[in-house]
Design an enzyme around this catalytic site. Structure first.
Site, mmCIF file in Angstrom:
data_model
loop_
_atom_site.group_PDB
_atom_site.id
_atom_site.type_symbol
_atom_site.label_atom_id
_atom_site.label_comp_id
_atom_site.label_asym_id
_atom_site.label_seq_id
_atom_site.Cartn_x
_atom_site.Cartn_y
_atom_site.Cartn_z
ATOM 1 N N ASN A 82 0.812 -0.937 0.005
ATOM 2 C CA ASN A 82 0.046 -0.054 -0.154
ATOM 3 C C ASN A 82 0.644 1.192 -0.091
ATOM 4 O O ASN A 82 1.756 1.344 -0.986
ATOM 5 C CB ASN A 82 -1.031 -0.019 1.158
ATOM 6 N N ASP A 83 0.667 2.180 0.984
ATOM 7 C CA ASP A 83 1.252 3.526 0.645
ATOM 8 C C ASP A 83 2.696 3.595 0.360
ATOM 9 O O ASP A 83 3.290 2.893 0.967
ATOM 10 C CB ASP A 83 0.993 4.143 2.063
ATOM 11 N N TRP B 200 -3.716 -6.877 3.507
ATOM 12 C CA TRP B 200 -3.112 -6.022 4.243
ATOM 13 C C TRP B 200 -2.616 -6.911 5.661
ATOM 14 O O TRP B 200 -3.459 -7.739 6.088
ATOM 15 C CB TRP B 200 -3.758 -4.864 4.603
ATOM 16 N N TRP C 209 4.079 1.497 10.456
ATOM 17 C CA TRP C 209 3.031 2.335 9.467
ATOM 18 C C TRP C 209 3.553 3.387 8.554
ATOM 19 O O TRP C 209 4.723 3.879 8.658
ATOM 20 C CB TRP C 209 1.622 2.565 10.013
ATOM 21 N N SER C 210 2.988 4.354 8.212
ATOM 22 C CA SER C 210 3.590 5.241 7.240
ATOM 23 C C SER C 210 4.128 6.413 7.668
ATOM 24 O O SER C 210 3.743 6.739 8.660
ATOM 25 C CB SER C 210 2.187 5.767 6.165
ATOM 26 N N ARG D 22 -1.624 9.447 13.138
ATOM 27 C CA ARG D 22 -0.589 8.743 12.355
ATOM 28 C C ARG D 22 -0.266 9.634 11.036
ATOM 29 O O ARG D 22 -0.804 10.519 10.769
ATOM 30 C CB ARG D 22 -1.091 7.280 11.875
ATOM 31 N N ASP D 23 0.878 8.885 10.558
ATOM 32 C CA ASP D 23 1.430 9.228 9.138
ATOM 33 C C ASP D 23 2.026 10.633 9.293
ATOM 34 O O ASP D 23 1.501 11.800 8.453
ATOM 35 C CB ASP D 23 0.323 9.332 8.212
ATOM 36 N N GLU E 30 -5.636 10.625 7.107
ATOM 37 C CA GLU E 30 -4.510 9.863 6.931
ATOM 38 C C GLU E 30 -3.529 10.791 5.829
ATOM 39 O O GLU E 30 -3.931 11.433 5.205
ATOM 40 C CB GLU E 30 -4.911 8.454 6.192
ATOM 41 N N ASP F 233 -10.007 8.837 5.111
ATOM 42 C CA ASP F 233 -10.241 7.467 5.610
ATOM 43 C C ASP F 233 -11.742 7.032 5.370
ATOM 44 O O ASP F 233 -11.714 5.989 4.956
ATOM 45 C CB ASP F 233 -9.868 7.235 7.150
HETATM 46 N N1 DQQ Z 1 -2.177 2.884 5.786
HETATM 47 C C1 DQQ Z 1 -1.133 2.930 6.783
HETATM 48 C C2 DQQ Z 1 -1.621 4.011 7.564
HETATM 49 C C3 DQQ Z 1 -2.152 5.037 6.587
HETATM 50 C C4 DQQ Z 1 -3.192 4.185 5.834
HETATM 51 C C5 DQQ Z 1 -0.915 1.501 7.134
HETATM 52 C C6 DQQ Z 1 -3.394 4.900 4.542
HETATM 53 O O1 DQQ Z 1 -0.401 4.476 8.360
HETATM 54 O O2 DQQ Z 1 -2.926 5.802 7.668
HETATM 55 O O3 DQQ Z 1 -0.629 0.551 6.137
HETATM 56 O O4 DQQ Z 1 -3.675 3.893 3.599
#
Ligand code: DQQ
Length: 534
Positions: A21-22, A46, A81-82, A147-148, A202, A235
């Site tokens: 993913n990201d 995932w 995570w991201s 997050r992120d 996100e 999200d």
């Molecule tokens: N994917 C990550 C998160 C983010 C989300 C987790 C966005 O950190 O918020 O895999 O796709």
């Protein structure tokens, strides 16, 4: 006995197997581009998230490396995570990312390269001070919505700033932290920005853009001819929205120019599938480059069967349009070196009801550039003022619905008898006191397999057909159709999984299903060579 893999891409980034993913922490260091990304080493769904890592000298061909960041500390034992990279003074990259701790709380961590003289930056060490930012009883931050971290920027006071995505109730927020040393971070009194009723933000991205020239700016740049962009990934809808606005580096507040982050009427990087994107400043070429994750439209069962899920979009240069009102995106020029066997059509008039096959290219792996010219604009159908939702309009008026000026465009990933095709097209309407251009990507006939999501996408395109030609560029790569309208003013990315239109069974057409003729002053298509990606 290998499974047939007609949907794997040849020049879009993807690993040999498993879930991705990201895009994370993109950067350039010592002339080498780095891409990290969310990856499940154990399967096509995932989970078990680590930061996979690849490097490149040209953003086209890649070398895979071992995962750079994986669970190893309390502060990330349940997932890495991201996050984003920042180049610190002394030419030292640093990564801030979200870790999931033993209590399943989201916290922010720091990792730095083990060996700065390794240009590939294979090994990363985590700060012993992690987590650097965490939800506590006193700060009231929701531990499941924090997050992120973005790339950090330095203010005129010499302090670093970073924002973290968050929500409180239905309010989406970009929480701001400041630091002198990149290790000790203090939460600011107020968020950089927030917006009611948007849900969790996100992967925020916050960066300066030049109001003077179509170039990129390094993330800490401020000044009189600099605007700022805030992008958030919602999200709730899995759509991204951005605003252009003004950042006050003294109050640390960002104010969007007009409108706000709004899930209905806001501007999007891409009106199809495109999520959790992130930009970085390419100091080698002075571009800002955008990476985005393109999810599958196939069923989870099919993903497990094929053993993989997710790709990255072709990196896009991104800059502020001279109107100052929106961004423009264009595939990085480096991708053009994969072009081969150009097919060119001479200036042509295409009558209503025409489908014209373009032969001589590998239609499942191609780059197409076309522009359309419409003479009798007064024949445009009237735009009903209630037609405000372009995606809905494209769904109701798909490629098979005859109009006056349009639909005209491309039928890509088409089977010989047109049982399957994806239609990327325009329609022109007469609006209140201007013409309105609609751009659509219609997947409804893309596959005979109904287990795929075949949702149609649409966008309005801010181009005046009185004075400008309508241009369309479409990158086709087996299961992805990535389209750029009006030189990159509106972009639509779709995933398609034809049953008949695979490999050599794939065809390309120009079509006009309106009653009026359209000119095609420019048409070039190229077969695309395969990139080395893993
Ligand atoms: N994917 C990550 C998160 C983010 C989300 C987790 C966005 O950190 O918020 O895999 O796709």
């Amino acid at each position: 006995a290998s499974v047939k893999q007609p949907y794997r891409t040849s020049y879009h980034f993807q690993p040999p197997k498993n879930w991705i993913n990201d895009p994370n922490g993109p950067m350039i260091y010592k002339g080498i581009y780095h891409l990290f990304y969310q990856y499940n080493p154990k399967g096509a769904v995932w989970g078990n998230i680590v930061w996979a890592h690849s490097t490149s000298k040209d953003l086209v061909n890649w070398i895979p490396h071992v995962p750079a960041i994986f669970p190893s500390q309390k502060s990330d034992i349940n997932g890495c995570w991201s996050g984003s990279a920042t180049i610190l003074p002394g030419y030292k990259p640093a990564i801030l990312y979200t870790g999931i701790n033993p209590q399943n709380q989201q916290v922010q961590n720091l990792a730095v390269p083990k060996n700065l003289s390794d240009p590939y930056l294979i090994e990363w060490v985590k700060s012993p001070h992690n987590p650097l930012m965490a939800p506590t009883a006193t700060n009231g931050i929701n531990a499941s919505s924090f997050r992120d971290p973005t790339t950090a920027w330095m203010g005129p006071d010499g302090k670093w700033r970073v924002i973290i995505g968050n929500k409180r109730d239905r309010m989406g927020k970009a929480i701001l932290y400041r630091s002198k040393d990149f290790v000790q971070w203090t939460e600011a009194q107020d968020p950089l920005h927030s917006a009611d009723n948007t849900g969790m933000w996100e992967c925020p991205d916050f960066f300066p853009v030049s109001a003077q020239a179509p170039v990129g700016l390094d993330t800490s740049i401020i000044g009189p001819n600099v605007k700022h962009v805030l992008k958030v990934s919602l999200d709730d809808t899995k759509h991204e929205y951005y605003t252009v606005g003004t950042y006050n580096s003294v109050t640390d507040k960002y104010v969007p120019d007009e409108g706000s982050v709004d899930s209905d009427s806001g501007l999007r990087y891409d009106y199809g599938k495109f999520y959790a994107s992130k930009t970085f400043f390419d100091s080698k070429t002075n571009r800002r480059i955008l990476w985005g994750w393109i999810n599958e439209s196939s069923s989870v069962d099919d993903d497990i069967k094929k053993g993989w899920s997710g790709i990255q979009a072709i990196p896009r240069a991104i800059w502020l349009h001279k109107s100052g009102k929106q961004l423009v995106q264009w595939p990085i020029v480096e991708i053009e070196k994969l072009r081969t066997n150009q097919v060119h059509l001479p200036n042509k008039l295409i009558k209503g009801g025409t489908v014209l096959e373009v032969s001589g290219i590998t239609a499942a792996q191609a780059d197409v550039e076309v522009s359309f010219e419409v003479k009798e604009l007064e024949k445009a159908e009237a735009l009903d003022p209630t037609w405000t939702n372009p995606q809905m309009l494209c769904s109701q008026k798909g490629a098979s619905v005859k109009g006056s000026l349009g639909p005209f465009g491309l039928l890509v990933m088409a089977s010989r008898g047109l049982q399957e095709y994806t239609a990327v097209f325009f329609r022109i309407f007469k609006g209140h006191n201007k013409y309105v251009v609609l751009m659509c990507s219609d997947q409804s006939r893309s596959s005979l397999n109904n287990n795929n999501d075949k949702t149609t996408y649409g966008a309005f395109l801010d181009v005046d057909p009185l004075h400008e030609k309508l241009s369309l560029r479409t990158l086709i790569d087996h299961s992805i159709v990535e389209s750029f309208g009006g030189g990159g003013k509106s972009c639509i990315t779709a995933r398609v999984y034809p049953v008949l239109a695979v490999e050599d069974g794939t065809h390309l057409h120009v079509f006009n299903n309106g009653t009026q003729s359209v000119g095609v002053p420019k048409f070039s298509a190229w077969s695309m060579k395969k990139a080395h990606i893993y």
